[in-house]
Structure formats: C-alpha cells, structure tokens
Design a protein around this motif. Sequence first.
Motif: not given
Length: 489
Positions: A267-273, A295-304, A52-63
């Motif tokens: 759906e992506v916002r529901a997963r982020l919640a 877990a969050v940092l590993l997800g963000m790193a994979e998103g990056q 979820i952190a990976e998906e959220g990073f990709i979804y949220g990076l532009p914002l």
Amino acid sequence: MKTLVSKVVVSAVLCAAAFQGCDRKPDAVATAEAADQKAGIAVPDLAEVKAIAEEGFIYGLPLVMCYTAAYEFWVDKDSGQYKSPIGQLFNEHRVFTYQDTSVVTPNSDTPYSFACLDLRAEPYVISVPDVEKDRYYSVQLCDWNTFNYGYIGSRATGNEAGDFLVVGPQWKGEVPAGIKKVFQSSSDFTIALFRTQLFNADDMPNVIKVQDGYRVQPLSSYLKTPAPAAALALEFPKANAELAKTNFFEYLDFVLQFAPAGPGEEEVRARLARIGVGPGKTFDFKSLSPEHKAAVLLGMAEGQRKVDERVKTLGKTINGWNIGSAFGDRAFYNGDWLLRAAAAKAGIFGNDAVEAMYPMCRTTATGETLDTASHNYTLTFPAGQLPPINAFWSVTMYDGKSQLLIKNPLNRYLINSPMLPSLKTDADGSLTIYIQKDSPGADKESNWLPAPDGTAYIVMRLYWPKTEQPSILPPGQGEWHPPGIVQNP
C-alpha cells in the motif's frame, strides 16, 4: 548521518524553485498524475502530494541512510570512509574515532570487520573460526531495509567454528552439506557487521588473529564449482548526506528495486507511485514544478519532524536514560515505519535487544540538558550495581548535535568494563565517571570521559545483557536501571 531535511529551508526553496533549467526532465509528479488520469484514478492534489512525500520520507529514510553509508563504505573510493569492494571482507584493525563520520553514534568498543554482499547472482557463505570462550564476537546480518535478519556469534551460535549461508529474497536452492544455518535477506544487497571484542590496546594482535579467521565467499567458491552468470553491472548513484537533502526520492527509487515489497508494504509503495516514486523510476527533484517542489519539501520536512520526535520517545525514560528496543527484523517492526526510521536516526545498524542494549542520555536525572560547555557532571555506579551483562559494557560520549565521536586530548571516546582494572573506585566501592570537557585533575583522570564543548549525547552499550534479574531486559521493564547523571555544584 546528518539531518536530511532542514526545517528552515522551505521559503528559500520556494524562491529557488522558480528558476527552471531549459533542459529539464519531465515533472515526475505530473507524469504520475497523467498516468492516474489515463487510468481513471483521481489525481492527488498538492495536499495529498505533501502527505505522500511525508509518508515516503518516513518509510524510506532507513533505506536511503543505509544506501548512503554503503556507497561511502563500498563504492566511492574517494569518500574517506571506503572499506573494500562489494563482496570482499574488510578487517578494521582499530576502533572508530572522531574521524569516522559515515554513520551516527559509531561504536568505538569493538574493531569491526565489514562486508557488503551482492546476492543477486548467488548466495554467500560466511565462515567463522573457533574463538576463545571469554572473547565476545558477533556477526550482525542487516539488509538494506535495515532489518536485522540474523546473527552469528557468541550469543547466537556459540564460539565454535562454522559455515553459514546468506541468501537473497528470491533464492530457493538446495542447502549444501556442512552449512550450519541459512539466513535469508529481504534485499538483494546485505551488510555483514562483525564485532570482535578488544580487551585493551595490547590485545589488538589477538583480535587480528580472530579477524584473519573470518571468511566471506560466494557459494560457488565454497563448493569449488563454476560460478553462475554474473548479475547485471550497476551504476550506483553518487550519494552523501548533502545530496540526500534533494535527491532523497531518487535514492529511494534505486534502493527499492533491490528490496521486493514485503507484507504490509504494497500500500505505501502504491501511494509513492502516485507521485512517481518506486523501483525502476527516476524521480528528479530538480524537474518538479515550483508547486510540486514545495509540496514534496514540506512533506519531507514534516516527516523529519515526526522522526525527530519519535527518537525522543524511543523506549522509557528512567533516570534520564531512554531505555528501549528499537532494532530488529521485519516481524519486530510489524509495519511501524516511524519506529524503523527513528531507530536509524538514533543509531543506524544497532543490534537487537538480546544482543545489545543501548540506553541513551541527553539529560540529567532531573531533566536538564547535558551542557558540557558550561557544566561538569558525574555518573556513579553504586557498589555491586555495574551493568549486568554476559559480555561487556561501555559508556560512550558523542557530540550532542552531530552524534559523532569527539576529538579530545586523551583520544578516549568511552569507558568500558575491560578498563575496570585501571579505574579508581570510591571508598564505598562505587565507581564514578567524570563527564566534562576539561581534565578533572591527575588523580581523577583515569575515570575521565572527555566531553564536547557544547551539548553531550551519551550512549551506554550492554553487550549480551543477562536475562535473569536484575537485568535491563525486558527493555524498560527490567529491574536494573542505569544511574542518573548528576551536575556538579
């Protein structure tokens, strides 16, 4: 913007995560898990938290990137990049230089005018003056989702004077008489980027006259009627690229409250919640347990990592140039959040393809990295094969790592078509640009594009590209191709 997540920080963070402050806030992930349990929903395990952190990073990076730039431009008066208060137009009577660092791959072609508009209380009216026919200008409307939802200017609406209404996502009012067109932002805050063509240094007074004709005002001021009740005052969280490394989801919480979910986003916002991220929430990274931090940092790193890889594949590689279309409105992205994130990373606030194309280059035509610390290069346009545009073109040099303009002895960051009268052509009518860190000599210096003492990143800009062939359009499929960059023997 600098890379938000280091790919080598994970082990260090795991160690640092063991230290817990005595006044820690509740673990946002654990709190979300408790709510899931109470509702009878399966609690995400660490692998799912990471996903979820990976998906959220990709979804949220532009914002988050958009908010960070907006904070430095319109909120933080001490940022070094501050322009004006929100709701006020700022005219930059210069072009960008190496000292401008808020956004990556900044445009140094056109003096900018900027405005960030708060549409919560009422719409705004953007007014433009008559602009002489041969001068290109554009007003790009980009919301905090980084969707380009409209254009005013030479290509889109012509060079005649006009008044245009910009409204928020919930607005349903009446359009007043005299308004030429209505543009609806998908977020409560929006950015208006004005680009006004500069022909040469002596032309700046003429650009200033055009800029002085731009107007941005609330609808009530335009109508000369009483203003509605003001929107609630906000406390904007302090933001910069360094803070975004660990406060990423805190910023996303803040921005999401001003960007209602559009089609495909529920759906992506529901997963982020499920990990405690969303509008109105307060995700506090420092409060997480060591396991959740990891877990969050590993997800963000994979998103990056995925964003960086996607940047490399934006468009089609032709002669070493990446040619594609990475910017557009909500329909253009159609839920492809990785494409949107890669576009922001490659050069946030870029234009739609019909407004400007951005061939990007990091290698020679044969694939070798542009290492201007060790080699000299040339870029040669054959006679009669300059970029086919309705407005103008440019070739801009950036540092290969930071993607920022570089300090150089000529204070020259680009070579563009308005410079053609001062450039030297070859005997066969071709135009050669010398790409190197040191001067190629007095006889060639007019055509010198100073390069960094390191790797180089070169972006070509084609404003208002022609649609008839030969053209660079459709992106990656047109008949005109940028020539490859060649390493000198």
